[in-house]
Design an enzyme around this catalytic site. Structure first.
Site, PDB file in Angstrom:
ATOM      1  NE  ARG A 105      47.175  27.046  -0.996  1.00  0.00           N
ATOM      2  CZ  ARG A 105      48.083  26.179  -1.302  1.00  0.00           C
ATOM      3  NH1 ARG A 105      49.299  26.573  -1.572  1.00  0.00           N
ATOM      4  NH2 ARG A 105      47.802  24.913  -1.380  1.00  0.00           N
ATOM      5  CB  THR A 109      47.153  33.812  -8.173  1.00  0.00           C
ATOM      6  OG1 THR A 109      46.444  33.973  -6.926  1.00  0.00           O
ATOM      7  CG2 THR A 109      46.319  34.368  -9.304  1.00  0.00           C
ATOM      8  CG  ASP A 201      43.038  21.464   2.532  1.00  0.00           C
ATOM      9  OD1 ASP A 201      43.050  22.277   1.595  1.00  0.00           O
ATOM     10  OD2 ASP A 201      42.713  21.795   3.705  1.00  0.00           O
ATOM     11  CG  ASP A 204      39.409  20.246   2.899  1.00  0.00           C
ATOM     12  OD1 ASP A 204      38.592  21.086   3.343  1.00  0.00           O
ATOM     13  OD2 ASP A 204      39.786  20.217   1.717  1.00  0.00           O
TER      14      ASP A 204
HETATM   15  N1  URA Z   1      47.872  23.722   2.751  1.00  0.00           N
HETATM   16  C1  URA Z   1      47.511  22.483   3.129  1.00  0.00           C
HETATM   17  O1  URA Z   1      46.548  22.289   3.865  1.00  0.00           O
HETATM   18  N2  URA Z   1      48.235  21.436   2.658  1.00  0.00           N
HETATM   19  C2  URA Z   1      49.301  21.599   1.865  1.00  0.00           C
HETATM   20  O2  URA Z   1      49.929  20.604   1.516  1.00  0.00           O
HETATM   21  C3  URA Z   1      49.669  22.912   1.501  1.00  0.00           C
HETATM   22  C4  URA Z   1      48.935  23.962   1.951  1.00  0.00           C
END
Ligand code: URA
Length: 210
Positions: A105, A109, A201, A204
């Protein structure tokens, strides 16, 4: 599946998810828990697979025994975080065919950009389970399902760990025929498109990249 959204409230799923959400949980634990939860979620998402019977012989006698029917299902990982969810599902369904949709992503945007697409043949004849741990804005999930439909898929389910109301609504609008299975429906998205309370995330945390 008739419900558009199924939340798996099983105590083991909820307990493991709580540990995953905690910021002090290590990468190794996060990964292990994700694999464990994914198997419990897979149990739900595959609950209505078509069945047939075949004649087998037990040590005692012959019997008509239940067995899965139809073509092997296709498991599609939406990269990169989808891989963490896929690993566990594959342990449960080792004969599944596997595909990958590469989307990242754009941080400004929040729109998905495609960089990879490789899926099994004959998607139209298979149950297709698309996996991505986080259904946040829904932009990349909708884009991935668009691509799978363009490739012929007609029977698709979406498996995630956490969903935001915004993502569920977006999926329902774009793909009302795709049931979603998740462990929790969280409160909202923040201004960066992260799920709140969420778990941060997912990529991560599972790969230790931050
Ligand atoms: N992607 C993620 O890894 N965490 C989120 O909270 C939203 C999208």
């Amino acid at each position: 599946m008739t419900e558009h959204l199924t939340i798996v409230k099983h105590p083991l799923v909820q307990h493991k998810l709580t540990i995953m959400r905690q910021k002090e949980t290590s990468t190794a634990s996060f990964r292990r828990l994700l694999r464990e939860i994914s198997q419990l979620l897979a149990y739900e998402v595959t609950s209505e697979l078509p069945m047939t019977t075949k004649t087998i012989e037990t040590p005692m006698c012959e019997m008509e025994a239940p067995t899965l029917d139809g073509k092997k299902l296709a498991l599609i990982s939406i990269l990169r975080a989808g891989n963490g969810l896929m690993d566990g599902v594959l342990e449960l369904i080792p004969a599944a065919r596997v595909g990958f949709v590469g989307l990242y992503r754009d941080e400004k945007t929040l729109q998905p950009i495609q960089y990879y697409f490789k899926v099994p043949e004959s998607l139209d004849d298979r149950l297709v389970i698309a996996v991505d741990p986080m259904l946040a804005t829904g932009n990349s999930s909708v884009a991935a399902i668009d691509l799978l439909k363009e490739a012929g898929a007609t029977n698709i389910r979406f498996l995630c760990l956490l969903a935001a109301p915004e993502g569920v609504a977006r999926m329902k609008e774009a793909h009302p025929d795709v049931p979603i299975v998740t462990a929790a429906l969280d409160e909202k998205l923040n201004e960066h498109g992260y799920i709140v309370p969420g778990l941060g995330d997912a990529g991560d945390r599972m790969f230790g990249t931050k």
